[in-house]
Design an enzyme around this catalytic site. Structure first.
Site, short mmCIF file in Angstrom:
data_model
loop_
_atom_site.label_atom_id
_atom_site.label_comp_id
_atom_site.label_asym_id
_atom_site.label_seq_id
_atom_site.Cartn_x
_atom_site.Cartn_y
_atom_site.Cartn_z
N ASN A 112 4.14 26.87 75.13
CA ASN A 112 3.32 27.98 75.60
C ASN A 112 2.51 27.56 76.83
O ASN A 112 2.13 26.40 76.96
CB ASN A 112 2.40 28.46 74.49
CG ASN A 112 3.18 28.84 73.24
OD1 ASN A 112 4.34 29.26 73.35
ND2 ASN A 112 2.59 28.69 72.08
N HIS A 129 6.12 23.63 79.33
CA HIS A 129 6.37 24.65 80.35
C HIS A 129 5.19 24.83 81.29
O HIS A 129 5.10 25.83 82.00
CB HIS A 129 6.74 25.99 79.68
CG HIS A 129 8.06 25.96 78.97
ND1 HIS A 129 8.44 26.89 78.04
CD2 HIS A 129 9.10 25.09 79.07
CE1 HIS A 129 9.67 26.58 77.60
NE2 HIS A 129 10.07 25.50 78.21
N CYS A 137 -0.38 21.02 93.38
CA CYS A 137 -0.22 20.91 94.83
C CYS A 137 1.24 20.61 95.15
O CYS A 137 1.84 19.70 94.59
CB CYS A 137 -1.12 19.81 95.38
SG CYS A 137 -0.85 19.54 97.15
N CYS A 179 -5.22 22.73 98.01
CA CYS A 179 -5.46 21.49 97.26
C CYS A 179 -6.77 20.86 97.72
O CYS A 179 -7.02 20.72 98.92
CB CYS A 179 -4.31 20.52 97.51
SG CYS A 179 -4.59 18.89 96.83
N THR A 220 8.21 28.72 66.32
CA THR A 220 9.28 28.57 67.29
C THR A 220 10.61 28.53 66.58
O THR A 220 10.74 27.96 65.51
CB THR A 220 9.11 27.28 68.14
OG1 THR A 220 10.22 27.17 69.01
CG2 THR A 220 9.01 26.04 67.29
N ALA A 263 2.50 31.51 61.78
CA ALA A 263 1.66 30.31 61.65
C ALA A 263 0.17 30.66 61.55
O ALA A 263 -0.56 30.05 60.77
CB ALA A 263 1.92 29.37 62.83
ZN LIG Z 1 -2.56 17.94 97.52
#
Ligand SMILES: [Zn+2]
Length: 275
Positions: A112, A129, A137, A179, A220, A263
């Site tokens: 998730n 994920h 960045c 960044c 899952t 769950a």
């Molecule tokens: Zn950077």
């Protein structure tokens, strides 16, 4: 949730397995998020039903949407943000955080992206994920958390019905700010369609799977590669396996304990009984 009967034997058996474990790991999927109000992305209510992944589930598709379907893209982004911002941890998230603080749980491996495990207080979370509340960045790879208040402000801008392409761009840039280390471009740190999983996180997850003596497979169906590898590795290394999920999966037959419930509903009873 209230109408589900949680069998006392399941609670006792589950507690017994935890008590005899020295190194437990949890593996969570979409079912756990669904109980916090985040529809399964691929389910009937899922976002990919309304926004086909071929058009919106990858970076080139999103770039085209920006050029040719800006209002729809703004709606998609605001819907995703609203869903994520409105969600809060459920008893499953809370129980796992508690079991890490006071029990044998050493890590949560999750598919998730909603950040709810960390929100509940889990410390060691391996996000296969990625995380929608984090940026990455593109130049130096630095990861930065996204402030919830800023996400709310961006959502308000996206909701404007007369949003222009410039307005959309400004909102997206405000979300994915430059960044802080190198000034490079950033993007949400989530795995889109066609992208591979973060190798380092996947390696750590596999290490945890082969090291644990108890794997909790929660919410899952774990049929999709590479997620399917995690329960397999745990079983091959001799770990015991608990499955908590309404639907059976390919691990059900080899689970030491199978609890056919959502769950969150199960852990609500567990916390009531044992916390
Ligand atoms: Zn950077």
């Amino acid at each position: 949730m209230g109408s589900l009967r949680v069998d006392e034997q399941w609670l006792e058996a589950f507690h017994g397995l935890l008590e005899s474990s020295a190194y437990a790991v949890a593996f969570t999927g979409a079912g756990v998020s669904a109980e916090s109000g985040i529809p399964t992305f691929r389910g009937n209510e899922g976002i990919w039903r309304k926004y086909p992944p071929a058009l919106y589930g990858n970076l080139p598709g999103l770039a085209l949407a920006f050029l040719f379907r800006k209002r729809r893209l703004a709606r998609l982004a605001s819907e995703v943000l609203t869903t994520l911002l409105d969600a809060s941890p459920n008893p499953c998230h809370h129980a796992l955080a508690l079991l890490e603080r006071e029990g044998p749980l050493r890590a949560v491996i999750t598919q998730n992206v909603d950040d709810l495990h960390r929100a509940a207080g889990s410390i060691r979370v391996l996000e296969l994920h990625g995380n929608a509340f984090r940026l990455r960045c593109s130049r130096c790879g630095l990861r930065m958390d996204v402030d919830r208040d800023k996400a709310r402000e961006v959502r308000e801008k996206l909701l404007k019905p007369d949003i222009t392409r410039r307005g959309l761009l400004a909102a997206l840039m405000e979300y994915a700010e430059a960044c802080v280390s190198c000034g490079g471009r950033t993007r949400p740190d989530v795995v889109l369609f066609g992208e591979s999983l973060p190798a380092e996180t996947m390696n750590q997850a596999m290490e945890e799977a082969s090291r644990c003596d108890l794997l909790l497979v929660l919410g899952t169906s774990s049929v999709v590669y590479p997620a399917a590898i995690i329960p397999r590795m745990a079983l091959e290394s001799g770990a015991r396996l608990v499955e908590v999920n309404p639907q059976p999966s390919f691990v059900s037959a080899r689970a030491h304990l199978r609890i056919p419930l959502p769950a969150g509903a199960f852990f609500a009873s567990y916390l009531e009984r044992f916390a």
